[in-house]
Write an enzyme that holds these catalytic residues in place. Structure first.
Site, PDB file in Angstrom:
ATOM      1  CE  LYS A  33      22.470  19.376  69.863  1.00  0.00           C
ATOM      2  NZ  LYS A  33      22.185  19.671  71.297  1.00  0.00           N
TER       3      LYS A  33
ATOM      4  N   GLY B 114      16.687  13.966  68.042  1.00  0.00           N
ATOM      5  CA  GLY B 114      17.119  14.920  69.060  1.00  0.00           C
ATOM      6  C   GLY B 114      18.625  15.132  68.979  1.00  0.00           C
ATOM      7  CB  SER B 115      21.018  16.212  71.548  1.00  0.00           C
ATOM      8  OG  SER B 115      20.183  17.263  71.942  1.00  0.00           O
ATOM      9  CB  THR B 116      21.391  10.985  69.222  1.00  0.00           C
ATOM     10  OG1 THR B 116      20.196  10.998  68.437  1.00  0.00           O
ATOM     11  CG2 THR B 116      21.016  10.632  70.646  1.00  0.00           C
TER      12      THR B 116
END
Lengths: 431, 478, 148
Positions: B220, B216-218
């Site tokens: 990024k 997921g966004s981790t």
């Protein structure tokens, strides 16, 4: 058998001395490792076994036997290794094995004393076929038949003695095939017609053989013994090839085997279970279930390394029923790959010698007989060692001479006796 | 007749000889070639059973608390385990089912055959004389562990906390877990083993190192690191209009903003709001090759050098990023990515540790029976994964992602301490999205890095941030 | 004490492995020697005086085409103790004698039940046999051949 003046058998004697040394050393190591001291008194058992071996030698000398001097020491050496392993893996069965050895020695002597040139074996071939058939069916009979470990291949009286008749059947089968093929050899190998590259054998001559084989297969399906079925099939193919030299039969036979195996895999649970375990013993649903025995066997091999853990120092006893199904892995674990190679080499020398006897034998019947008997030893060894090392599916075939088991010990000594007789006849003819 | 029987016999003998050769090779394969693997197989119970008549060494944590010890049981010694929350880490040592966890990985040390003691090993194998085993000390800090257990109670997921400078693992929780004592009890082991193996939640798996989830966004963090080192200015504003597609060739495929955003984002705001479209554009700007390179540098798709079994995960099914849509999806942590919590904790630790990745380890040291240190674990090679100045910029961005007003990771705030962190929400086929949080604190000199995954968390990353905060708070004594 | 025992035990274990190989080597030597001996007898036969070639046989009898080596004096019969063993119901235990004397081959019936035929005629007393002649014992026919 003609009796004549005693003949010295020095090579045999010399080899037996080596067997004695080997036997005592191995036994001593196993006992010492188990008890933590050198217990000389425990050497009584191997000493008795050695005495029996010695008596067999004296017997051969005294009747002026002129046959081969190598096979008996080899058989006896392997048996001695078997005793070491029984003491190592199942000491409680040792005395039982010793009494079976006495019977085996008796059976050996009787075989040696079969009159004249074994022609009686060939003359009464259909009798042997019938005897084999009856033996084969006997475990299915209500009173004497026994089912042990899911295979109905035993006869006996509960608590006294059990016998696996198929062990004897394998010899009867070789005798029958040898006699039958000798009689019809020309017909089988020079097919009058060929359709393309395919030889069409005269059916009337093949029928009794195929019939015998079919009966064996059917009975085996009912008795649920994969190993014996495989062995019979192997004998059948090998004998057919020996007599005819026709690779076509072998190819067809192998196709039959694969086809039959495929059908059996889908039709019989006990076959499917064996094959599944063979394909993936470490899979998570088999590892601690039906695959447990094989995985433990492989762990045992893995523990072997080059020189092994040392006699009495491994832990092959973790393998269920190790003393009859997995002796090879147990032996390898404790003496290493190096020791396992020596064991296999002993078998190979035995088989090679047997095949030489077959080569030299004066009549077709004797040639086929000796080659077939040698083939039994080779095939059994390959099938069980292959099964132990996960090269082929595991079967209940015993490692000749070494594995615990009375029926196989008795039969294999008779087998040696027959091989010796063939070489004796050869020696007398070709003086 | 063309052939004589003699020729047939010779040919058959040759076949037999060849078969013997093949069989010998087979035996050699198992006893020599495959031997090392089989001897180390966690399901190989031989070593465990070999020492059933004597106690195994103890497993203790950093505070000296005993986690596993042997107790006498009739004619053999049986293991007793004291902390269920560490079941997957400590493992079990069963006479029947083999060993797992530290019990397996440090088997030699636990039975008096420590690998550093060659003479002892030799004596054990050939003389059956084993040196008395000492103890294996794992780096778990009971205070942090307890905080992690409390924070994750009642949920499925995993928490791992480690020291970003040394790689020592301070807390490790994986739920659901199992009762290891049942697996070593002869009366109950079979039913327990059966149930555990049939359980679809897979309690035997150490989710920290072996559980694989889309990051997921981790993810990024990695995208931003790659961008910063490839000439992207973090203050440069990028236009975001939901939904987004680069061109018509994407067909009906769009990247969606989680907040349905329309506006200009710089990198800091994009981190605070976890703006997918911003990072998708970023990823497309630097290209799939650069993104893949940085993902690999951070250890995605590679087994971490940890001392217990670990999964390697993947960047994509093929290991490459060929399609633009896959580059875009990977940039914000979806696509075909799979990572373990340990891998993501290491990403956070690397950023906190000025761009240097350390090797994680559960066990700290092996002690002899009298308590002297036999050897210490860890201190393996450290890699400079990103430049120190890139790490500093990323740290500032991650602090803002926690502390700025309206930041998604607000739940991880700790009064008086700067916390760097990033939430993540992993879409997955098994129900509501998994919630992620990765972070470290204090931001300027991190003592602890954490990764939290909560399976099927109701609100994704927003649920995970306070859990991470609680663990860091315990570590910092706040 | 304990170590002494362990060392001794290892001595015994290693001795076992060594003995296993020594036994194997001895067995192999014996195999080689018997091979060599058999080759010698075969060679002796091939340089021997003559052979009887089986030209007619039946199941259980010698193979057709088999070459039965002859020595100076050879007993022929059903018994395994004969120099030439002919497995045939119609053959007597000791059936005939083939011998070499004065540079010639001779055939003599040894009091058999069914008699011995030389080129189709029954042999009543010692008769001379030429190379190529047919000797019939029971249902088995043999041809005398010179060895090259």
């Amino acid at each position: 058998m003609m009796r004549s003046r005693p003949v010295a058998r020095l090579h045999e004697l010399q080899l037996l001395v080596w067997v004695a040394a080997l036997s005592i050393t191995g036994y001593l190591a196993v006992v010492a490792a188990a008890s933590g001291r050198f217990a000389w008194l425990e050497l009584v058992v191997p000493a008795v076994a050695l005495a029996i071996f010695g008596l067999l030698h004296i017997f051969l000398v005294s009747i002026g036997f002129r046959g081969d001097q190598l096979l008996l020491p080899l058989a006896v050496g392997l048996t001695a290794i078997g005793f070491i392993l029984v003491e190592r893996l199942a000491p409680g069965l040792l005395l039982q094995q010793l009494s079976w050895l006495v019977i085996a020695a008796g059976a050996f002597c009787v075989t040696i004393l079969i009159p004249r040139d074994l022609s009686a074996l060939s003359r009464y071939k259909y009798t042997w076929a019938l005897v084999g058939l009856l033996l084969l069916i006997s475990p299915l009979l209500p009173v004497v038949g026994r089912e042990i470990n899911g295979a109905r291949i035993w006869v006996g009286i509960r608590g006294i003695a059990q016998f696996e008749p198929w062990e004897l059947v394998k010899i009867a089968l070789v005798i029958f095939f040898a006699a039958y093929l000798e009689e019809h050899r020309e017909m089988l190998s020079t097919p009058p017609r060929r359709i393309g590259p395919i030889p069409v054998p005269p059916l009337p001559y093949l029928l009794p053989i195929v019939g015998m084989w079919l009966v064996a297969m059917l009975v085996m399906v009912f008795e649920k013994d994969l190993g014996a079925t495989l062995l019979f099939f192997g004998i059948f193919l090998a004998m057919l090839y020996l007599a005819t030299g026709e690779p076509f039969y072998v190819v067809v036979g192998l196709l039959l085997l694969v086809g039959g195996g495929f059908v059996a895999y889908h039709a019989f649970n006990h076959v499917a279970a064996r094959v599944d375990v063979w394909l993936a013993p470490f899979s998570s649903d088999l590892r601690f279930d039906t695959g447990y025995q094989l995985t433990q066997g492989l762990f045992s091999l893995a523990n072997a390394g080059l020189f092994g853990a040392g006699l009495g120092n491994g832990m092959p006893e973790r393998i269920p029923v190790v003393w009859s199904d997995f002796v090879f892995d147990a032996f390898t674990e404790e003496v290493g790959f190096v020791g396992a190679l020596a064991l296999l080499a002993l078998y190979l020398v035995f088989v090679y010698r047997g095949m030489l006897i077959a080569l030299r034998a004066p009549t077709t019947f004797l040639q086929l007989l000796a080659a077939g008997l040698s083939f039994i030893i080779a095939f059994q060894t390959l099938v069980i060692v292959g099964g132990n090392a996960k090269l082929i599916p595991l079967t209940g075939i015993t490692l000749p001479f070494v594995a615990y088991g009375g029926s196989s010990l008795v039969t294999n000594f008779m087998l040696v006796g027959l091989l010796l007789r063939v070489s004796d006849i050869t020696a007398r003819v070709r003086r | 007749m063309s052939r004589t029987i003699a020729a047939n016999i010779r040919r058959l003998t040759l076949v037999i000889a060849v078969a013997f050769l093949v069989t010998s090779i087979g035996v050699g394969y198992w006893s020599l070639v495959a031997a090392d693997d089989l001897n180390a197989d966690p399901f190989n119970p031989r070593l465990i059973a070999a020492v059933r008549d004597r106690p195994r060494g103890r497993i203790v944590d950093a505070s000296g608390r005993v986690l596993a010890a042997s107790v006498r049981d009739a004619d053999s010694y049986r293991r007793r385990y004291t902390d269920r929350s560490l079941a997957e880490v400590v493992g079990y040592a069963s006479f029947k089912y083999g060993a797992s966890g530290v019990e397996a990985a440090y088997q030699g040390s636990l039975i008096g055959q420590d690998p550093s003691d060659l003479v002892g090993q030799w004596r054990a194998r050939y003389l059956g004389v084993r040196t008395e085993p000492g103890s294996v000390v794992i780096g778990i800090d009971p205070k942090i562990q307890q905080a992690a257990v409390t924070a994750l109670a009642g949920r499925r997921g995993a928490i791992v906390a480690l020291d970003p400078k040394t790689g020592r693992i301070l807390a490790s929780v994986s739920l659901p877990n199992y009762e290891a004592n049942l697996l070593v009890d002869p009366a109950q082991q079979d039913t327990a083993w059966d149930q555990l193996n049939r359980n679809t939640d897979k309690p035997l798996i150490n989710r920290v190192a072996q559980g694989l989830y889309p990051p997921g966004s981790t993810m990024k963090i990695i995208t931003a690191a790659a961008a910063l080192e490839n000439g992207v200015n973090p203050d440069q504003k990028i236009r975001v209009d939901d939904p987004y597609q680069a061109d018509r060739s994407w067909g009906d495929y769009f990247v969606r903003s989680s907040s349905g955003a329309h506006g200009d984002f710089d990198m800091s705001l994009a981190f605070q709001r976890s703006e997918n479209i911003y990072f998708a554009k970023l990823g497309l700007t630097i290209g799939g090759a650069k993104l893949a390179e940085y993902a690999k540098r951070f250890g995605i798709g590679r087994v971490p050098a940890v001392d217990l079994p670990a999964a390697k995960g993947q960047l994509s099914n093929s290991g490459q990023l060929e399609r633009p849509t896959l580059v875009a999806d990977t940039s914000y942590g979806q696509g075909e990515l799979l990572t373990s919590p340990l891998q993501m904790a290491l990403v956070a630790a690397t950023v906190g540790n000025h761009g240097v990745a350390v090797q994680p380890h559960y066990v700290m040291e092996i002690r002899d029976p009298s308590g002297g240190v036999l050897r210490t674990i860890g201190g393996g090679a450290a890699d400079q994964v990103i430049r120190a100045d890139t790490a500093a910029k990323l740290t500032a961005l991650l602090v803002a992602a926690v502390e700025a007003p309206g930041a998604f990771a607000f739940g991880a705030r700790i009064p008086g301490v700067h916390v760097a962190g990033k939430t993540g929400t992993a879409e997955n086929p098994s129900g509501s999205p998994h919630g992620w949080f990765v972070g470290f604190a204090p931001a300027e000199d991190p003592q602890i890095a954490v990764a939290v995954i909560i399976e099927n968390a109701g609100q994704g990353g927003v649920d995970a941030a306070p859990v991470g905060g609680a663990v860091m708070r315990a570590a910092l004594g706040k | 004490m304990e170590i002494t025992f362990a060392v001794l035990l290892w001595g015994v274990r290693i001795a076992f492995l060594v003995l296993l190989y020594l036994f194997l080597i001895r067995a192999f030597r014996t195999l080689q020697r018997s091979l060599a001996e058999e080759r010698v007898t075969m060679a002796a036969r091939s340089v021997g005086l003559a052979v009887l070639v089986v030209t007619l046989s039946h199941a259980g009898g010698p193979r057709v085409g088999e070459r039965l080596p002859l020595r100076a004096v050879n007993s022929v019969g059903r018994d395994a103790g004969n120099d030439v063993v002919l497995n045939d119901d119609a053959a007597s235990a000791k059936h005939a004698v083939v011998s070499f004397a004065d540079g010639e081959w001779w055939l003599e019936d040894a009091g058999s039940t069914n008699g011995t035929l030389l080129n189709g005629t029954r042999v009543w007393e010692r008769e001379r046999v030429h190379y190529g002649d047919q000797v019939q014992v029971g249902r088995i026919a043999l041809r005398l051949e010179r060895v090259q």
